[in-house]
Design a protein around this motif. Structure first.
Motif, PDB file in Angstrom:
ATOM      1  N   GLN A 140      21.291  23.560  16.562  1.00 40.25           N
ATOM      2  CA  GLN A 140      20.933  24.203  15.294  1.00 40.25           C
ATOM      3  C   GLN A 140      19.724  25.104  15.469  1.00 40.25           C
ATOM      4  O   GLN A 140      19.022  25.029  16.470  1.00 40.25           O
ATOM      5  N   LEU A 141      19.512  25.951  14.475  1.00 40.95           N
ATOM      6  CA  LEU A 141      18.422  26.915  14.540  1.00 40.95           C
ATOM      7  C   LEU A 141      17.094  26.217  14.249  1.00 40.95           C
ATOM      8  O   LEU A 141      16.809  25.840  13.121  1.00 40.95           O
ATOM      9  N   THR A 142      16.292  26.062  15.288  1.00 37.24           N
ATOM     10  CA  THR A 142      14.955  25.500  15.153  1.00 37.24           C
ATOM     11  C   THR A 142      13.953  26.652  15.195  1.00 37.24           C
ATOM     12  O   THR A 142      14.313  27.767  15.593  1.00 37.24           O
ATOM     13  N   PRO A 143      12.696  26.419  14.830  1.00 36.60           N
ATOM     14  CA  PRO A 143      11.708  27.500  14.939  1.00 36.60           C
ATOM     15  C   PRO A 143      11.590  28.058  16.361  1.00 36.60           C
ATOM     16  O   PRO A 143      11.453  29.268  16.553  1.00 36.60           O
ATOM     17  N   LEU A 144      11.690  27.199  17.354  1.00 30.47           N
ATOM     18  CA  LEU A 144      11.614  27.645  18.754  1.00 30.47           C
ATOM     19  C   LEU A 144      12.790  28.570  19.098  1.00 30.47           C
ATOM     20  O   LEU A 144      12.606  29.627  19.702  1.00 30.47           O
ATOM     21  N   ILE A 145      13.988  28.186  18.687  1.00 30.40           N
ATOM     22  CA  ILE A 145      15.158  29.019  18.950  1.00 30.40           C
ATOM     23  C   ILE A 145      15.076  30.314  18.158  1.00 30.40           C
ATOM     24  O   ILE A 145      15.471  31.378  18.654  1.00 30.40           O
ATOM     25  N   ALA A 146      14.535  30.265  16.963  1.00 30.76           N
ATOM     26  CA  ALA A 146      14.376  31.486  16.158  1.00 30.76           C
ATOM     27  C   ALA A 146      13.419  32.463  16.846  1.00 30.76           C
ATOM     28  O   ALA A 146      13.685  33.670  16.889  1.00 30.76           O
ATOM     29  N   VAL A 147      12.319  31.968  17.395  1.00 30.36           N
ATOM     30  CA  VAL A 147      11.373  32.818  18.126  1.00 30.36           C
ATOM     31  C   VAL A 147      12.060  33.412  19.355  1.00 30.36           C
ATOM     32  O   VAL A 147      11.971  34.615  19.618  1.00 30.36           O
ATOM     33  N   HIS A 148      12.753  32.565  20.102  1.00 29.82           N
ATOM     34  CA  HIS A 148      13.450  33.002  21.311  1.00 29.82           C
ATOM     35  C   HIS A 148      14.495  34.071  20.979  1.00 29.82           C
ATOM     36  O   HIS A 148      14.549  35.126  21.620  1.00 29.82           O
ATOM     37  N   MET A 149      15.290  33.802  19.985  1.00 30.17           N
ATOM     38  CA  MET A 149      16.363  34.718  19.605  1.00 30.17           C
ATOM     39  C   MET A 149      15.814  36.042  19.069  1.00 30.17           C
ATOM     40  O   MET A 149      16.304  37.115  19.413  1.00 30.17           O
ATOM     41  N   THR A 150      14.767  35.977  18.269  1.00 30.61           N
ATOM     42  CA  THR A 150      14.162  37.191  17.727  1.00 30.61           C
ATOM     43  C   THR A 150      13.577  38.052  18.838  1.00 30.61           C
ATOM     44  O   THR A 150      13.779  39.277  18.870  1.00 30.61           O
ATOM     45  N   ALA A 151      12.854  37.425  19.763  1.00 36.89           N
ATOM     46  CA  ALA A 151      12.270  38.174  20.883  1.00 36.89           C
ATOM     47  C   ALA A 151      13.360  38.779  21.758  1.00 36.89           C
ATOM     48  O   ALA A 151      13.255  39.935  22.181  1.00 36.89           O
ATOM     49  N   ALA A 152      14.432  38.022  22.010  1.00 37.79           N
ATOM     50  CA  ALA A 152      15.515  38.524  22.858  1.00 37.79           C
ATOM     51  C   ALA A 152      16.244  39.694  22.203  1.00 37.79           C
ATOM     52  O   ALA A 152      16.516  40.710  22.854  1.00 37.79           O
ATOM     53  N   ILE A 153      16.553  39.576  20.933  1.00 37.45           N
ATOM     54  CA  ILE A 153      17.258  40.656  20.236  1.00 37.45           C
ATOM     55  C   ILE A 153      16.380  41.907  20.156  1.00 37.45           C
ATOM     56  O   ILE A 153      16.852  43.027  20.353  1.00 37.45           O
ATOM     57  N   ALA A 154      15.094  41.707  19.898  1.00 49.20           N
ATOM     58  CA  ALA A 154      14.178  42.850  19.859  1.00 49.20           C
ATOM     59  C   ALA A 154      14.065  43.507  21.239  1.00 49.20           C
ATOM     60  O   ALA A 154      14.001  44.737  21.350  1.00 49.20           O
TER      61      ALA A 154
ATOM     62  N   ALA B 152       7.897  36.568  26.006  1.00 50.02           N
ATOM     63  CA  ALA B 152       8.105  35.617  24.908  1.00 50.02           C
ATOM     64  C   ALA B 152       9.477  34.960  25.020  1.00 50.02           C
ATOM     65  O   ALA B 152       9.614  33.741  24.799  1.00 50.02           O
ATOM     66  N   THR B 153      10.476  35.733  25.382  1.00 51.14           N
ATOM     67  CA  THR B 153      11.828  35.188  25.542  1.00 51.14           C
ATOM     68  C   THR B 153      11.871  34.184  26.683  1.00 51.14           C
ATOM     69  O   THR B 153      12.416  33.084  26.533  1.00 51.14           O
ATOM     70  N   ALA B 154      11.303  34.537  27.822  1.00 52.34           N
ATOM     71  CA  ALA B 154      11.334  33.655  28.994  1.00 52.34           C
ATOM     72  C   ALA B 154      10.516  32.387  28.769  1.00 52.34           C
ATOM     73  O   ALA B 154      10.968  31.288  29.099  1.00 52.34           O
ATOM     74  N   ILE B 155       9.324  32.533  28.203  1.00 51.33           N
ATOM     75  CA  ILE B 155       8.472  31.353  27.979  1.00 51.33           C
ATOM     76  C   ILE B 155       9.113  30.412  26.971  1.00 51.33           C
ATOM     77  O   ILE B 155       9.141  29.199  27.159  1.00 51.33           O
ATOM     78  N   SER B 156       9.658  30.962  25.891  1.00 50.75           N
ATOM     79  CA  SER B 156      10.300  30.086  24.895  1.00 50.75           C
ATOM     80  C   SER B 156      11.545  29.423  25.474  1.00 50.75           C
ATOM     81  O   SER B 156      11.868  28.290  25.117  1.00 50.75           O
ATOM     82  N   ALA B 157      12.239  30.088  26.401  1.00 54.56           N
ATOM     83  CA  ALA B 157      13.444  29.504  27.005  1.00 54.56           C
ATOM     84  C   ALA B 157      13.117  28.248  27.805  1.00 54.56           C
ATOM     85  O   ALA B 157      13.964  27.349  27.918  1.00 54.56           O
ATOM     86  N   ILE B 158      11.918  28.175  28.353  1.00 54.96           N
ATOM     87  CA  ILE B 158      11.528  26.999  29.130  1.00 54.96           C
ATOM     88  C   ILE B 158      11.606  25.733  28.268  1.00 54.96           C
ATOM     89  O   ILE B 158      11.957  24.659  28.746  1.00 54.96           O
ATOM     90  N   PHE B 159      11.328  25.867  26.978  1.00 53.25           N
ATOM     91  CA  PHE B 159      11.272  24.712  26.090  1.00 53.25           C
ATOM     92  C   PHE B 159      12.585  24.443  25.360  1.00 53.25           C
ATOM     93  O   PHE B 159      12.697  23.465  24.632  1.00 53.25           O
ATOM     94  N   ILE B 160      13.577  25.294  25.548  1.00 55.11           N
ATOM     95  CA  ILE B 160      14.894  25.097  24.934  1.00 55.11           C
ATOM     96  C   ILE B 160      15.787  24.426  25.967  1.00 55.11           C
ATOM     97  O   ILE B 160      16.005  24.970  27.050  1.00 55.11           O
ATOM     98  N   ARG B 161      16.294  23.264  25.609  1.00 50.89           N
ATOM     99  CA  ARG B 161      17.145  22.529  26.542  1.00 50.89           C
ATOM    100  C   ARG B 161      18.458  22.197  25.855  1.00 50.89           C
ATOM    101  O   ARG B 161      18.505  21.986  24.649  1.00 50.89           O
ATOM    102  N   ASP B 162      19.517  22.177  26.636  1.00 47.69           N
ATOM    103  CA  ASP B 162      20.843  21.911  26.099  1.00 47.69           C
ATOM    104  C   ASP B 162      21.523  20.872  26.978  1.00 47.69           C
ATOM    105  O   ASP B 162      21.816  21.132  28.140  1.00 47.69           O
ATOM    106  N   PHE B 163      21.791  19.709  26.406  1.00 47.56           N
ATOM    107  CA  PHE B 163      22.396  18.624  27.172  1.00 47.56           C
ATOM    108  C   PHE B 163      23.915  18.605  27.052  1.00 47.56           C
ATOM    109  O   PHE B 163      24.580  17.803  27.697  1.00 47.56           O
ATOM    110  N   ARG B 164      24.472  19.490  26.238  1.00 46.23           N
ATOM    111  CA  ARG B 164      25.925  19.524  26.058  1.00 46.23           C
ATOM    112  C   ARG B 164      26.617  20.331  27.150  1.00 46.23           C
ATOM    113  O   ARG B 164      27.696  19.980  27.584  1.00 46.23           O
TER     114      ARG B 164
END
Length: 143
Positions: A2-16, A57-69
């Motif tokens: 789901q969209l968390t604040p961390l994913i929102a920051v990551h996604m916003t930086a990546a799209i920009a 910002a995209t790379a640093i935020s990606a470090i904290f996003i983990r996906d176990f699926r």
């Protein structure tokens, strides 16, 4: 996922970064045959620094996003390999720039934009990922 604040920051930086990258590449200084003392256009420099900041910002935020699926190691999926790739590419790009190797700087930046923005961006549209789920399931109602 789901969209968390961390994913929102990551996604916003990546799209920009995807949006501003072509501006930085288009407004580049010029070709290697240009006069060596020529001033860089302000647009290239401003867009370039903005793009670098967004990529960090995209790379640093990606470090904290983990996906176990998805296939992973401790929550880190293969797409996380882009994190050291971004750091290394930016380091070498600025090193080339400092040495006056403009063609090498340009090659690294174009390669980084294509690999980290366009190719990685395409992988985010896989149906199991957040944006892919949003696009294919919720918006288009397909998969």
């Amino acid at each position: 996922m789901q969209l968390t604040p961390l994913i929102a920051v990551h996604m916003t930086a990546a799209i920009a970064a995807i949006a501003i990258g072509p501006v930085a590449l288009w407004a580049r200084r010029g070709h290697a045959a240009s006069l060596p003392g020529r001033q860089r256009p302000r647009l290239h420099r401003a867009a370039g620094y903005a793009w670098v900041t967004l990529m960090l910002a995209t790379a640093i935020s990606a470090i904290f996003i983990r996906d176990f699926r998805l296939p992973n190691i401790a929550g880190y999926t293969p797409i996380h390999l882009l994190v050291p790739l971004v750091f290394g590419s930016l380091f070498f790009s600025f090193r080339f720039l400092q040495r006056g190797e403009l063609n090498a700087h340009r090659r690294v930046m174009v390669w980084l934009y294509v690999s980290a923005c366009l190719v990685a961006g395409a992988f985010t549209l896989v149906p199991e990922r957040y944006l892919g789920n949003l696009l294919w399931h919720q918006w288009l109602g397909l998969v």
